[in-house]
Design a protein around this motif. Structure first.
Motif, PDB file in Angstrom:
ATOM      1  N   THR A  66    -122.442  54.468-104.138  1.00  0.00           N
ATOM      2  CA  THR A  66    -121.034  54.075-104.133  1.00  0.00           C
ATOM      3  C   THR A  66    -120.207  55.172-103.483  1.00  0.00           C
ATOM      4  O   THR A  66    -120.379  56.349-103.778  1.00  0.00           O
ATOM      5  N   TYR A  67    -119.299  54.757-102.607  1.00  0.00           N
ATOM      6  CA  TYR A  67    -118.432  55.681-101.887  1.00  0.00           C
ATOM      7  C   TYR A  67    -116.977  55.323-102.157  1.00  0.00           C
ATOM      8  O   TYR A  67    -116.658  54.184-102.475  1.00  0.00           O
ATOM      9  N   ARG A  68    -116.088  56.309-102.018  1.00  0.00           N
ATOM     10  CA  ARG A  68    -114.647  56.081-102.143  1.00  0.00           C
ATOM     11  C   ARG A  68    -113.993  56.508-100.833  1.00  0.00           C
ATOM     12  O   ARG A  68    -113.867  57.690-100.549  1.00  0.00           O
ATOM     13  N   TRP A  69    -113.584  55.511-100.039  1.00  0.00           N
ATOM     14  CA  TRP A  69    -112.975  55.749 -98.730  1.00  0.00           C
ATOM     15  C   TRP A  69    -111.496  56.066 -98.914  1.00  0.00           C
ATOM     16  O   TRP A  69    -110.770  55.362 -99.617  1.00  0.00           O
ATOM     17  N   CYS A  70    -111.031  57.128 -98.279  1.00  0.00           N
ATOM     18  CA  CYS A  70    -109.634  57.551 -98.377  1.00  0.00           C
ATOM     19  C   CYS A  70    -108.735  56.533 -97.678  1.00  0.00           C
ATOM     20  O   CYS A  70    -108.908  56.254 -96.494  1.00  0.00           O
ATOM     21  N   LYS A  96    -113.121  51.695-103.057  1.00  0.00           N
ATOM     22  CA  LYS A  96    -114.464  51.951-103.574  1.00  0.00           C
ATOM     23  C   LYS A  96    -115.396  50.879-103.019  1.00  0.00           C
ATOM     24  O   LYS A  96    -115.097  49.691-103.112  1.00  0.00           O
ATOM     25  N   PHE A  97    -116.504  51.308-102.418  1.00  0.00           N
ATOM     26  CA  PHE A  97    -117.461  50.340-101.883  1.00  0.00           C
ATOM     27  C   PHE A  97    -118.877  50.864-102.048  1.00  0.00           C
ATOM     28  O   PHE A  97    -119.102  52.055-102.192  1.00  0.00           O
ATOM     29  N   THR A 113    -107.378  50.182 -89.405  1.00  0.00           N
ATOM     30  CA  THR A 113    -108.411  49.168 -89.229  1.00  0.00           C
ATOM     31  C   THR A 113    -108.093  47.886 -89.999  1.00  0.00           C
ATOM     32  O   THR A 113    -107.445  47.925 -91.039  1.00  0.00           O
ATOM     33  N   GLN A 114    -108.568  46.775 -89.478  1.00  0.00           N
ATOM     34  CA  GLN A 114    -108.429  45.493 -90.166  1.00  0.00           C
ATOM     35  C   GLN A 114    -109.669  45.191 -91.003  1.00  0.00           C
ATOM     36  O   GLN A 114    -109.707  44.187 -91.704  1.00  0.00           O
ATOM     37  N   ARG A 115    -110.695  46.058 -90.905  1.00  0.00           N
ATOM     38  CA  ARG A 115    -111.941  45.887 -91.665  1.00  0.00           C
ATOM     39  C   ARG A 115    -112.260  47.150 -92.462  1.00  0.00           C
ATOM     40  O   ARG A 115    -113.293  47.773 -92.253  1.00  0.00           O
ATOM     41  N   PRO A 116    -111.373  47.585 -93.354  1.00  0.00           N
ATOM     42  CA  PRO A 116    -111.635  48.837 -94.067  1.00  0.00           C
ATOM     43  C   PRO A 116    -112.921  48.751 -94.877  1.00  0.00           C
ATOM     44  O   PRO A 116    -113.210  47.693 -95.403  1.00  0.00           O
ATOM     45  N   PRO A 117    -113.692  49.794 -94.927  1.00  0.00           N
ATOM     46  CA  PRO A 117    -113.496  51.144 -94.405  1.00  0.00           C
ATOM     47  C   PRO A 117    -114.057  51.343 -92.998  1.00  0.00           C
ATOM     48  O   PRO A 117    -114.032  52.440 -92.472  1.00  0.00           O
ATOM     49  N   TYR A 118    -114.569  50.271 -92.396  1.00  0.00           N
ATOM     50  CA  TYR A 118    -115.261  50.398 -91.113  1.00  0.00           C
ATOM     51  C   TYR A 118    -114.289  50.373 -89.934  1.00  0.00           C
ATOM     52  O   TYR A 118    -113.281  49.679 -89.955  1.00  0.00           O
TER      53      TYR A 118
END
Length: 137
Positions: A66-70, A96-97, A113-118
């Motif tokens: 699990t990651y937490r993207w800022c 969180k993803f 981005t329109q596709r967070p976190p990518y």
């Protein structure tokens, strides 16, 4: 010695005898006003995310982790959250993803981005390229 009858405003709800619930809200999902010290830490209107970098960060995500993207762009540990959003009182929370598979991905650091976190290539847009690092879009 008798019992004293308590009077309550008409918007209180009594579900069970001797149980008092909070006042009913006039509209569903209506936000209540919060005290001033809470409002400092949890503002009604969140701050806008700032551009952390103008290029994505490529890294390998491990399956099942699990990651937490800022989301706010203020983290010193980009692209992941370090808690800066809380101490700078932005009102934003990290995304969180969980990685579905182990693979190398490009994570967005421009926060547009329109596709967070990518990353979806939005960092190439004129608006992001004109913005200064550390400023909101």
């Amino acid at each position: 010695m008798g019992f004293r009858r308590l009077s309550f405003p008409t918007d209180f709800i009594f579900l069970f005898p001797n149980h008092i619930c909070l006042p009913a809200l006039s509209k569903p999902y209506q936000r209540r006003e919060i005290s001033s010290w809470l409002a400092r830490w949890f503002p009604k209107d969140p701050a806008k995310p700032v551009v952390a970098q103008k290029t994505p960060i490529r890294l390998e995500l491990v399956a099942g982790k699990t990651y937490r993207w800022c989301v706010c762009g203020r983290s010193k540990n980009q692209p992941f959250c370090d808690g800066s959003h809380f101490f700078q009182r932005t009102g934003l929370s990290p995304l969180k993803f969980k990685a579905q598979e182990t693979r190398t991905v490009a994570l967005c650091t421009c926060k547009a981005t329109q596709r967070p976190p990518y990353c979806d290539g939005t960092h190439k847009s004129e608006q992001v390229q004109k913005a200064e690092v550390g400023s909101p879009l």
